[in-house]
Motif scaffolding. Structure first.
Motif: not given
Length: 266
Positions: A214, A223, A226
């Motif tokens: 990610e 993020t 997320g």
């Protein structure tokens, strides 16, 4: 200052009370699934056309200016691509031919100690970035560029906030003849800046997070929406801006260009 910027950002059913309008074609010039899902959750349903802008070598005076410059380049690249197509090659709009085409370009950079950081290009870079970020405070800048093209054609000119101009159009891709026309072009630029307070994940947590892949896909390697959200203690400012697109800022830019936000609800 040079930095790689980031493109990070399902379909919803119509909500009770939303006004279904067909006078505008909305185009998001970004491959970011987070930006697309944010707009859809807000009642908008843009089509996606990726700009293809090469971000390498783009320079600006500050991280915020870099985000704005890249957003402008992306929006203008998409607008130019739309207007280069002859009528037969253009995608049918969701509304009548008399409507407008609205192109939205966004790009984000993370500022730490005055330095701009984009998407980490490797696991090693993401790991080093998190060890640098943890326990600190940064600023996530997202540049927004909105271009409004009357009747779905025209080409952007200049790069000034709130600009208005005219442009000629003509066939380009196939060599087919097209009658040139002069259309109005309106554009505006805005920068959203949100303060981000990072938590202090352990080395083990950082290694596990980087292993998910990610961090390598997003601005600054983190993020909010997320897996990385657990490693952010809080933000000061618009959280949507950290995800990749500021809804209040976008609404204000559109309002300044004569576009009502609620007219874009689907």
């Amino acid at each position: 200052m040079t930095a790689r910027a980031i493109d990070r950002a399902g379909e919803t059913t119509p909500r009770p009370g939303h006004r279904l309008t067909t006078g505008h074609r909305l185009v998001l010039g970004s491959a970011s699934p987070a930006r697309l899902s944010t707009l859809r959750a807000a009642g908008l349903d843009p089509e996606v056309i990726v700009s293809g802008v090469d971000e390498d070598g783009v320079e600006a005076a500050s991280p915020a200016a870099l985000a704005a410059t890249l957003a402008r380049l992306k929006a203008e690249a998409v607008a130019a691509r739309l207007t280069a197509r002859p009528p037969a090659a253009r995608r049918p709009t969701k509304g009548p031919a008399t409507g407008t085409t609205i192109v939205i370009g966004c790009d984000s950079v993370l500022e730490l100690d005055g330095i701009a950081y984009g998407r980490p290009r490797s696991a090693e870079a993401a790991r080093a970035g998190w060890r640098r970020m943890r326990g600190t405070t940064g600023i996530l800048h997202t540049g927004h560029r909105v271009i409004v093209l009357s009747a779905g054609s025209g080409a952007p000119s200049g790069d000034h906030t709130g600009e208005t101009g005219t442009a000629g159009t003509g066939a380009a891709d196939t060599g087919a003849a097209e009658t040139a026309s002069t259309v109005e072009v309106r554009a505006a630029t805005g920068i959203g800046s949100t303060v981000v307070h990072f938590a202090s994940p352990t080395d083990e947590e950082i290694d596990a997070y980087v292993a998910t892949g990610e961090p390598q896909r997003v601005a600054g390697g983190f993020t909010l929406d997320g897996l990385g959200g657990a490693f952010v203690d809080g933000v000061e400012g618009d959280p949507h801006n950290v995800v990749g697109i500021s809804l209040p800022l976008l609404r204000g830019l559109l309002h300044g260009l004569g576009i009502s936000w609620i007219d874009l609800w689907q």
